[in-house]
Structures are given as C-alpha cells and as structure tokens.
Write an enzyme that holds these catalytic residues in place. Structure first.
Site, PDB file in Angstrom:
ATOM      1  N   HIS A 146      55.859  53.679 -34.233  1.00  0.00           N
ATOM      2  CA  HIS A 146      55.573  54.714 -35.237  1.00  0.00           C
ATOM      3  C   HIS A 146      56.873  55.205 -35.887  1.00  0.00           C
ATOM      4  O   HIS A 146      56.983  55.264 -37.116  1.00  0.00           O
ATOM      5  CB  HIS A 146      54.832  55.872 -34.559  1.00  0.00           C
ATOM      6  CG  HIS A 146      54.625  57.077 -35.418  1.00  0.00           C
ATOM      7  ND1 HIS A 146      53.424  57.355 -36.029  1.00  0.00           N
ATOM      8  CD2 HIS A 146      55.462  58.104 -35.742  1.00  0.00           C
ATOM      9  CE1 HIS A 146      53.532  58.489 -36.704  1.00  0.00           C
ATOM     10  NE2 HIS A 146      54.760  58.969 -36.542  1.00  0.00           N
ATOM     11  N   GLU A 147      57.857  55.561 -35.060  1.00  0.00           N
ATOM     12  CA  GLU A 147      59.115  56.094 -35.609  1.00  0.00           C
ATOM     13  C   GLU A 147      59.879  55.027 -36.401  1.00  0.00           C
ATOM     14  O   GLU A 147      60.474  55.336 -37.435  1.00  0.00           O
ATOM     15  CB  GLU A 147      59.978  56.691 -34.505  1.00  0.00           C
ATOM     16  CG  GLU A 147      59.363  57.884 -33.789  1.00  0.00           C
ATOM     17  CD  GLU A 147      58.877  59.019 -34.687  1.00  0.00           C
ATOM     18  OE1 GLU A 147      59.356  59.154 -35.833  1.00  0.00           O
ATOM     19  OE2 GLU A 147      58.001  59.786 -34.232  1.00  0.00           O
ATOM     20  N   CYS A 157      49.862  58.280 -41.830  1.00  0.00           N
ATOM     21  CA  CYS A 157      48.667  57.636 -42.388  1.00  0.00           C
ATOM     22  C   CYS A 157      47.471  58.571 -42.333  1.00  0.00           C
ATOM     23  O   CYS A 157      47.221  59.213 -41.315  1.00  0.00           O
ATOM     24  CB  CYS A 157      48.367  56.353 -41.601  1.00  0.00           C
ATOM     25  SG  CYS A 157      46.943  55.444 -42.214  1.00  0.00           S
ATOM     26  N   CYS A 183      47.084  49.944 -40.117  1.00  0.00           N
ATOM     27  CA  CYS A 183      46.012  49.635 -41.054  1.00  0.00           C
ATOM     28  C   CYS A 183      46.578  48.770 -42.184  1.00  0.00           C
ATOM     29  O   CYS A 183      47.793  48.670 -42.361  1.00  0.00           O
ATOM     30  CB  CYS A 183      45.399  50.922 -41.599  1.00  0.00           C
ATOM     31  SG  CYS A 183      46.478  51.853 -42.717  1.00  0.00           S
ATOM     32  N   CYS A 186      49.140  50.532 -44.528  1.00  0.00           N
ATOM     33  CA  CYS A 186      50.503  50.697 -43.995  1.00  0.00           C
ATOM     34  C   CYS A 186      51.232  49.359 -43.937  1.00  0.00           C
ATOM     35  O   CYS A 186      52.387  49.273 -44.344  1.00  0.00           O
ATOM     36  CB  CYS A 186      50.445  51.365 -42.612  1.00  0.00           C
ATOM     37  SG  CYS A 186      49.981  53.120 -42.692  1.00  0.00           S
TER      38      CYS A 186
END
Length: 191
Positions: A146-147, A157, A183, A186
């Site tokens: 994520h980061e 998102c 997704c 992204c």
C-alpha cells in the site's frame, strides 16, 4: 532506406531495453527488525510489483525522530530524515505516529508514504497485537505494498473496498478485509 531501417531498429531496441529495466526498492530496517520480516517483505515486493529488492544494513533509531510524547516515532520526521532519490521502504518494529488533526496530534499508524515520492515507512507495532504470525505477515505485506503504491502516485482507492489502496481509516479490520490485490483502476494508473 536500408540505413533508416537499421537506425530505427537500433532505436526501438534501445527503447525496449530501457523499459524492461526493473525498478529497485531498497528495504531499510530502522532499529532492530526481525530478519524474517525483512526477508518476507523482500519476497513480497519482488513478487507483487516485479521489482528488484535490496536490503540495506540496519539504521539505529535516534531521538530526533521521536514524536512529541517521546514514546513513539513521528512518521513524517522519519520520511523527511531518510528521504532519498532511491526507492526506500523503511521498516521498524517501534510504534509510529502522524498528526491527524489538532484533536489527534499524535495518531498511531501502520505506515506512511510520500505520494508521489520515493520513501515510505511501515511499522509492525500495531499489526502484531494478539494475532498469529501468519496474520501479522499478511498485514505487513498489505501495508508495505500500500505505502509503495503511494510512492508510485496512487491515492486511496474508493473504487473497491478489497483493493489494498483503500484507506485503513485507522483500523486494522480494514487491512484484514483487503485482498493482496489492486483493483483495475489502481493497476491502470501505475502500469
């Protein structure tokens, strides 16, 4: 005409070599970090993003990056101190915090990354409370990916609650709901 064809072929070949060169992410332990976590992150980043990963030697935690309470470390100070032109994922087992608002000037977090940028920091501290090692590793992987996603320019998102780029909103329950997946929206922004 033959000369132009040869030059065009050389140019296209050179361009293809530039595009296939993988990005490198440096994993930087900050303080004492279990080697198992570092090795797991290295494999996870290489597998998910397809980037090379290089583990750097541990850096010691210093008092200049402590948060106001002096009981945890300020993520913003960590990012500022260790900001780099290289892509760096800092990992610590110590608690990290970030200013959420005037009401919450020291909000405990899982991680923080510049968007876009090249530096992010994650902590195992809030991810490992009362869970199995497998659950901790799952959370660690999601937070790290994520980061790094923020470093690549992705915002939080709102397209799909199972996307790893969904904001955790301060709860580990949201991290647990996410898949190890982006997704299509992204992925489309970084591919």
């Amino acid at each position: 005409m033959k000369k132009i064809t040869i030059l065009l072929s050389v140019f296209l070949l050179a361009c293809s070599f530039v595009n296939i060169k993988p990005k490198t992410i440096y994993i930087q332990p900050l303080g004492d970090v279990k080697q198992e976590y570092v090795d797991y992150l290295k494999k996870s980043v290489e597998s998910f993003y397809g980037y090379d990963c290089v583990v750097k030697p541990k850096l010691n935690l210093t008092s200049d990056i402590l948060a106001g309470s002096k009981t945890r470390y300020e993520a913003g100070k960590i990012l500022k101190k260790y900001n780099s032109k290289e892509n760096v994922l800092l990992i610590t087992e110590k608690d990290i915090a970030h200013r959420k608002s005037s009401e919450f000037p020291e909000w405990g977090i899982f991680g923080l990354g510049y968007r876009p940028g090249s530096t992010c920091v994650i902590s195992t501290f809030r991810l490992k409370k009362n869970v199995s090692k497998a659950k901790l590793l799952d959370r660690l992987k999601k937070v790290a990916l994520h980061e790094i996603g923020h470093n690549l320019g992705l915002e939080h998102c709102t397209n799909n609650k199972e996307c790893m780029m969904t904001s955790a909103s301060g709860t580990v329950k949201q991290v647990d709901k996410e898949k190890i997946w982006f997704c299509s929206k992204c992925w489309g922004l970084i591919r």
